[in-house]
Scaffold this motif. Structure first.
Motif, short mmCIF file in Angstrom:
data_model
loop_
_atom_site.label_atom_id
_atom_site.label_comp_id
_atom_site.label_asym_id
_atom_site.label_seq_id
_atom_site.Cartn_x
_atom_site.Cartn_y
_atom_site.Cartn_z
N PHE A 114 9.28 65.90 -4.80
CA PHE A 114 8.86 65.76 -3.40
C PHE A 114 9.17 67.01 -2.57
O PHE A 114 8.67 67.14 -1.46
CB PHE A 114 9.50 64.52 -2.77
CG PHE A 114 8.87 63.24 -3.26
CD1 PHE A 114 7.76 62.71 -2.61
CD2 PHE A 114 9.34 62.59 -4.39
CE1 PHE A 114 7.15 61.54 -3.07
CE2 PHE A 114 8.74 61.42 -4.85
CZ PHE A 114 7.65 60.89 -4.19
N SER A 115 10.03 67.88 -3.09
CA SER A 115 10.20 69.14 -2.37
C SER A 115 9.03 70.05 -2.76
O SER A 115 8.26 69.72 -3.67
CB SER A 115 11.55 69.78 -2.68
OG SER A 115 11.60 70.26 -4.00
N GLY A 116 8.89 71.16 -2.09
CA GLY A 116 7.79 72.07 -2.41
C GLY A 116 6.52 71.71 -1.67
O GLY A 116 6.51 70.83 -0.80
N PRO A 117 5.41 72.37 -2.04
CA PRO A 117 4.21 72.30 -1.19
C PRO A 117 3.36 71.03 -1.33
O PRO A 117 2.65 70.68 -0.39
CB PRO A 117 3.39 73.53 -1.62
CG PRO A 117 3.86 73.85 -3.00
CD PRO A 117 5.29 73.41 -3.09
N LEU A 118 3.38 70.33 -2.47
CA LEU A 118 2.40 69.27 -2.70
C LEU A 118 2.54 68.11 -1.72
O LEU A 118 1.56 67.70 -1.07
CB LEU A 118 2.53 68.75 -4.14
CG LEU A 118 1.62 67.56 -4.47
CD1 LEU A 118 0.15 67.94 -4.35
CD2 LEU A 118 1.94 67.03 -5.86
#
Lengths: 338, 338
Positions: free
Chosen positions: B309-313
């Motif tokens: 859930f971290s990051g760009p998506l």
């Protein structure tokens, strides 16, 4: 809360802050290619302490070594009055803020380095003999070309990055300066491995979603030119072209802020000699530096690898920008500025 | 063009289409963990033809084998009148479209399978003896539990995914049905490896950025219940809860379309026995199926791995949704519907 229901960008920044760390991850040995790829997938920076300590560059380079290696070389030097190469700068005698490019000239490498060393201990206001700020910062794959005589002191690429990304670096750049130069907040469309060799670099990092908080404006270009008297004069580019550039400085957060700047959480990290920084694609970074204690110079190398434009990262950036552009256009319209 | 300047979502979808392939990548051997991680980073699906051909499940399973293995087992069966488990469905005698959950009941496995087989060659309208559509589709990690007697026929996880994602699957699910069941367009917050064992599955895939084109609406929940006479009746949930669900069907693109549906490019792929599909996190998928020629049943297994859930998506999805919500609210306001 009400504010965020109606404000997609505020919701985005809040969500980003909830799901991502506010501090940088620290490793003490190099990641494997797979471990690195997980960071790339998350577009998340990390630092590896001491990863380059064994490099010949970190073991052997000092001012004397560099002067000897390049005793007959002339190098491209960026010259500015304030260490403001590629930074937003007021254009004298106008109301304009312009994107100030440095005067560039070839200088014999040994005297360039001696100048940096002598200047490093001086404080502002600098004496006339050392009033120019000089920085070797050509970002054109200079290590295997301009600095070819030094290239064998470092590996031609970073194995974990080369293997993970399945490509060679697009550019390997050497940076030599002192504490009087600062690189203004900006971003690059590259995956970046930054390696400290001498002195320290101080990074302030912002994720790509921070774009609505950095207050990008279109700035006319200008370049310092050396006058007949040898003085630096900032001259507006004749082509009239404009470049988008961040006006907000995370170290002076009240000035040039947008309504979103307060939702941006800068990550700060200092690199010591031998440290690696993974600076993910499209992250904003402001970089200042401290010369090494003995010799006053700061030397670093970075490896740029082409980024991936498919997948979620680039599209996220595209959407953030177009939403923010639309919002600004509507606010201007409502203000009757149209 | 003018349209897109003012429409961030249209710009997003156009950019996405320019930078991402409109067809699925086909591999003929499993990727390494690192190669897989590159697909995860790009949130890009692929199919591996024949990757599971050597599995015991693909070598030995058929109707006879399954009936023998589970001759004394009762299994949870989803029962619906139209093969519409978990699909938007008109609630009889009302104007409502509801989210129809199946009637669930335990059935002896051999008779469940015989029913599927006998029904598979029948066409609509089905005779009264085979008018119910039955599907074993509990998505609760059923393979190691409800179907523990079959679990040793497949590996407990997919090595390239387990190593790349550094985690065991959160659930391993067995699916047994025939061509009368269709899974409506939806998405899951999981990285998904789907493995075909018998028959074929036909996937229609849409990327996460397609959300403004799938016309998600809040639907009241309802569940089929078997009446005293044995008939299936759709009964509205008493809790009054609502679930967001896609109304657009990429196979009937004119119906329930939004202004963005035409910018969505569905990717279609059919899995044959032994094929893997990597269905990236948050991709919409509609799934229909064809029973194997001899026996009329369709059997598949999927491995769900927790997504990042971290990051760009996830942030991209959050922003797309909130921009589209705001747009719809503004359009309603302008229409005086407020």
């Amino acid at each position: 809360m009400e504010d965020q229901v109606n404000d997609p960008i505020a919701t985005l920044l809040t969500t980003y802050n909830e799901l991502n760390s506010a501090s940088i991850e620290t490793l003490y040995e190099e990641p494997s290619p797979l471990e690195f790829m997980r960071y790339v997938a998350r577009n998340t920076p990390f630092v590896v302490r001491g990863a380059a300590s064994g490099w010949k560059a970190c073991q052997e380079w000092n001012a004397e070594y560099l002067k000897a290696a390049l005793k007959d070389s002339e190098v491209n030097v960026a010259v500015t009055p304030y260490g403001n190469a590629d930074a937003p700068t007021p254009l004298p005698d106008t109301d304009l803020t312009v994107f100030a490019k440095p005067h560039e000239e070839l200088q014999p490498f040994p005297s360039f380095l001696t100048y940096l060393q002598q200047q490093s201990s001086l404080t502002v206001p600098l004496p006339p003999s050392h009033s120019e700020i000089r920085y070797a910062q050509t970002q054109d794959n200079n290590l295997p070309h301009e600095y070819a005589l030094l290239a064998s002191s470092v590996p031609p690429s970073i194995p974990f990055a080369r293997i993970a990304l399945s490509r060679l670096p697009d550019a390997t750049n050497l940076w030599i300066g002192n504490s009087h130069s600062v690189t203004a907040l900006h971003k690059d469309n590259y995956e970046n491995i930054y390696v400290q060799v001498l002195g320290q670099k101080h990074f302030v990092l912002l994720p790509p979603v921070a774009s609505p908080g950095v207050n990008e404006r279109l700035l006319k270009g200008a370049r310092y030119k050396r006058s007949d008297k040898g003085e630096l004069e900032l001259v507006l580019d004749e082509d009239g072209g404009e470049v988008p550039f961040a006006m907000w400085d995370p170290d002076v957060p009240e000035k040039h802020a947008t309504k979103y700047s307060r939702l941006v959480r800068p990550i700060r990290v200092t690199l010591d000699p031998g440290d690696f920084l993974y600076l993910p694609a499209m992250w904003y970074h402001k970089v200042s530096q401290t010369g090494c204690a003995d010799e006053g110079i700061c030397v670093a190398i970075n490896y740029w690898y082409d980024m991936e434009f498919s997948g979620p990262l680039y599209c996220l950036d595209t959407l953030v920008r177009s939403v923010d552009e639309k919002r600004k256009a509507e606010e201007n319209k409502n203000d009757g500025v149209e």
